[in-house]
Scaffold this motif. Structure first.
Motif, PDB file in Angstrom:
ATOM      1  N   UNK A 130      43.779  45.802  41.006  1.00 24.61           N
ATOM      2  CA  UNK A 130      43.209  44.810  41.769  1.00 24.61           C
ATOM      3  C   UNK A 130      42.771  43.792  41.321  1.00 24.61           C
ATOM      4  N   UNK A 131      42.439  43.481  40.193  1.00 25.91           N
ATOM      5  CA  UNK A 131      42.026  42.176  39.755  1.00 25.91           C
ATOM      6  C   UNK A 131      43.422  41.221  39.571  1.00 25.91           C
ATOM      7  N   UNK A 132      44.460  41.792  38.898  1.00 27.24           N
ATOM      8  CA  UNK A 132      45.526  41.179  38.889  1.00 27.24           C
ATOM      9  C   UNK A 132      46.177  40.889  40.307  1.00 27.24           C
ATOM     10  N   UNK A 133      46.024  41.846  41.324  1.00 28.11           N
ATOM     11  CA  UNK A 133      46.595  41.401  42.445  1.00 28.11           C
ATOM     12  C   UNK A 133      45.756  40.407  43.106  1.00 28.11           C
ATOM     13  N   UNK A 134      44.516  40.196  42.907  1.00 29.25           N
ATOM     14  CA  UNK A 134      43.702  38.853  43.787  1.00 29.25           C
ATOM     15  C   UNK A 134      44.044  37.797  43.010  1.00 29.25           C
ATOM     16  N   UNK A 135      44.135  37.705  41.579  1.00 30.92           N
ATOM     17  CA  UNK A 135      44.482  36.424  40.857  1.00 30.92           C
ATOM     18  C   UNK A 135      45.966  36.073  41.148  1.00 30.92           C
ATOM     19  N   UNK A 136      46.851  37.192  41.627  1.00 35.64           N
ATOM     20  CA  UNK A 136      47.968  36.700  42.011  1.00 35.64           C
ATOM     21  C   UNK A 136      48.295  36.076  43.367  1.00 35.64           C
ATOM     22  N   UNK A 137      47.333  36.643  44.263  1.00 37.86           N
ATOM     23  CA  UNK A 137      47.237  36.127  45.378  1.00 37.86           C
ATOM     24  C   UNK A 137      46.851  34.721  45.754  1.00 37.86           C
ATOM     25  N   UNK A 138      45.809  34.193  44.814  1.00 34.92           N
ATOM     26  CA  UNK A 138      45.452  33.152  44.716  1.00 34.92           C
ATOM     27  C   UNK A 138      46.376  32.095  44.027  1.00 34.92           C
ATOM     28  N   UNK A 139      47.136  32.294  43.095  1.00 29.50           N
ATOM     29  CA  UNK A 139      48.148  31.850  42.283  1.00 29.50           C
ATOM     30  C   UNK A 139      49.007  31.307  43.538  1.00 29.50           C
ATOM     31  N   UNK A 140      49.615  32.299  44.305  1.00 32.57           N
ATOM     32  CA  UNK A 140      50.679  32.105  45.141  1.00 32.57           C
ATOM     33  C   UNK A 140      50.227  31.061  46.371  1.00 32.57           C
ATOM     34  N   UNK A 141      48.810  31.056  46.531  1.00 38.02           N
ATOM     35  CA  UNK A 141      48.480  30.330  47.718  1.00 38.02           C
ATOM     36  C   UNK A 141      48.612  28.787  47.122  1.00 38.02           C
ATOM     37  N   UNK A 142      48.281  28.494  45.703  1.00 37.64           N
ATOM     38  CA  UNK A 142      48.440  27.194  45.240  1.00 37.64           C
ATOM     39  C   UNK A 142      49.930  27.069  45.086  1.00 37.64           C
ATOM     40  N   UNK A 143      50.697  27.755  44.758  1.00 34.13           N
ATOM     41  CA  UNK A 143      52.101  27.602  44.464  1.00 34.13           C
ATOM     42  C   UNK A 143      53.256  27.546  45.871  1.00 34.13           C
ATOM     43  N   UNK A 144      52.673  28.084  46.920  1.00 36.55           N
ATOM     44  CA  UNK A 144      53.855  28.578  47.586  1.00 36.55           C
ATOM     45  C   UNK A 144      54.157  27.070  48.560  1.00 36.55           C
ATOM     46  N   UNK A 145      55.578  27.413  49.093  1.00 36.80           N
ATOM     47  CA  UNK A 145      55.995  25.900  49.778  1.00 36.80           C
ATOM     48  C   UNK A 145      56.035  26.431  51.232  1.00 36.80           C
ATOM     49  N   UNK A 221      39.284  31.662  51.346  1.00 40.11           N
ATOM     50  CA  UNK A 221      39.108  32.978  51.563  1.00 40.11           C
ATOM     51  C   UNK A 221      39.495  33.975  50.481  1.00 40.11           C
ATOM     52  N   UNK A 222      40.680  33.373  49.840  1.00 37.99           N
ATOM     53  CA  UNK A 222      41.173  34.433  48.763  1.00 37.99           C
ATOM     54  C   UNK A 222      40.164  34.357  47.525  1.00 37.99           C
ATOM     55  N   UNK A 223      39.301  33.406  47.202  1.00 47.77           N
ATOM     56  CA  UNK A 223      38.394  33.207  46.320  1.00 47.77           C
ATOM     57  C   UNK A 223      37.148  34.164  46.886  1.00 47.77           C
ATOM     58  N   UNK A 224      36.806  34.088  47.975  1.00 52.63           N
ATOM     59  CA  UNK A 224      35.809  34.988  48.591  1.00 52.63           C
ATOM     60  C   UNK A 224      36.204  36.550  47.991  1.00 52.63           C
ATOM     61  N   UNK A 225      37.242  36.836  48.425  1.00 48.63           N
ATOM     62  CA  UNK A 225      37.716  38.046  48.178  1.00 48.63           C
ATOM     63  C   UNK A 225      37.707  38.500  46.709  1.00 48.63           C
ATOM     64  N   UNK A 226      38.016  37.477  45.884  1.00 51.17           N
ATOM     65  CA  UNK A 226      37.889  37.872  44.421  1.00 51.17           C
ATOM     66  C   UNK A 226      36.395  38.130  43.940  1.00 51.17           C
ATOM     67  N   UNK A 227      35.634  37.096  44.466  1.00 49.58           N
ATOM     68  CA  UNK A 227      34.229  37.153  44.331  1.00 49.58           C
ATOM     69  C   UNK A 227      33.616  38.484  44.855  1.00 49.58           C
TER      70      UNK A 227
END
Length: 256
Positions: A130-145, A221-227
């Motif tokens: 779950x942790x890896x999934x949340x970090x990946x989601x945030x990373x994808x929000x930063x990087x997606x086109x 919103x994704x950061x709130x999920x991580x928190x």
């Protein structure tokens, strides 16, 4: 049977019983010792896990909180528009530099955890995934086109580079640069400035903007999920400080 033989027989029986009892006691003692050693090792592993958790999870939690809080305040309190044009030079600089800092600090702790992920045991495989999934989601929000607005797009390699630059090499334990050192690096380190100048330009555009990019709304919103995952019982960060942004913006297109 003579008295001597009777006594000898009784003595032999007593000796045999003593041997049997001693053997049982020895086995029980061995089993008890093994169990105590197992419990001691388990306690040691648990203590080590909690130590690693406090060293890496808590800083990640607070860096995620600081970043989402800044995004939230940019939208709801007009933080950048207020401080970015302040008549006080120190406030104008703070608005720009500290916003850049909270982004880089978060990426720094993610990079530290990426290097130490094999040691960061959250107690179960499900929690680790779950942790890896949340970090990946945030990373994808930063990087997606998929966002039409390209502001605050940070490619995966750039995220890692900014994270590496944000890591402090002072002392034995890995940690991130403090704000004072971060500002100093911005002033004197051209390599540091080169990697941060794109985000710095994006921050500048928000000072005169009335609408937050959809990427940042989704990021908050994704950061709130991580928190919520890292602090599910609100032991560190109160529930009242976990509000989500809502936006009617159509900035995000379909796709992955």
């Amino acid at each position: 049977m003579s008295i001597q033989l009777t006594i000898a027989a009784i003595s032999a029986v007593v000796a045999l019983v003593s041997i049997v009892l001693s053997s049982r006691a020895a086995r029980q003692q061995s089993i008890l010792s093994a169990e105590l050693e197992r419990q001691s090792a388990e306690l040691a592993r648990e203590a080590k896990r909690h130590d690693i958790m406090s060293r890496f999870r808590d800083p990640l939690l607070w860096s995620a909180f600081d970043l989402q809080s800044r995004v939230y305040n940019i939208e709801t309190q007009h933080f950048l528009r207020s401080y970015g044009i302040s008549p006080v030079a120190r406030e104008r600089e703070y608005a720009r530099h500290n916003t850049l800092f909270v982004i880089c600090e978060y990426l720094g702790w993610v990079e530290i955890i990426r290097r130490r992920i094999r040691f960061l045991d959250l107690g179960s495989r499900e929690d680790n995934r779950k942790l890896i999934s949340l970090l990946t989601e945030i990373s994808e929000i930063f990087s997606t086109s998929v966002y039409q607005d390209r502001r605050f797009r940070v490619l995966r390699g750039e995220q890692r580079a900014l994270g590496e630059l944000a890591i402090s090499n002072i002392g034995h334990a890995e940690s991130c640069l403090g704000y004072a050192e971060f500002c100093k690096r911005l002033e004197i380190d051209s390599e540091f400035t080169k990697w941060t100048q794109g985000l710095a330009r994006d921050i500048e555009t928000l000072i005169g903007s009335s609408e937050l990019p959809r990427r940042l709304v989704d990021l908050q919103g994704a950061l709130i999920n991580l928190i919520n995952f890292l602090d599910p019982h609100a032991e560190r960060i109160p529930e009242t400080q976990r509000s989500r942004l809502e936006s009617s913006s159509k900035d995000r297109r379909g796709g992955t």
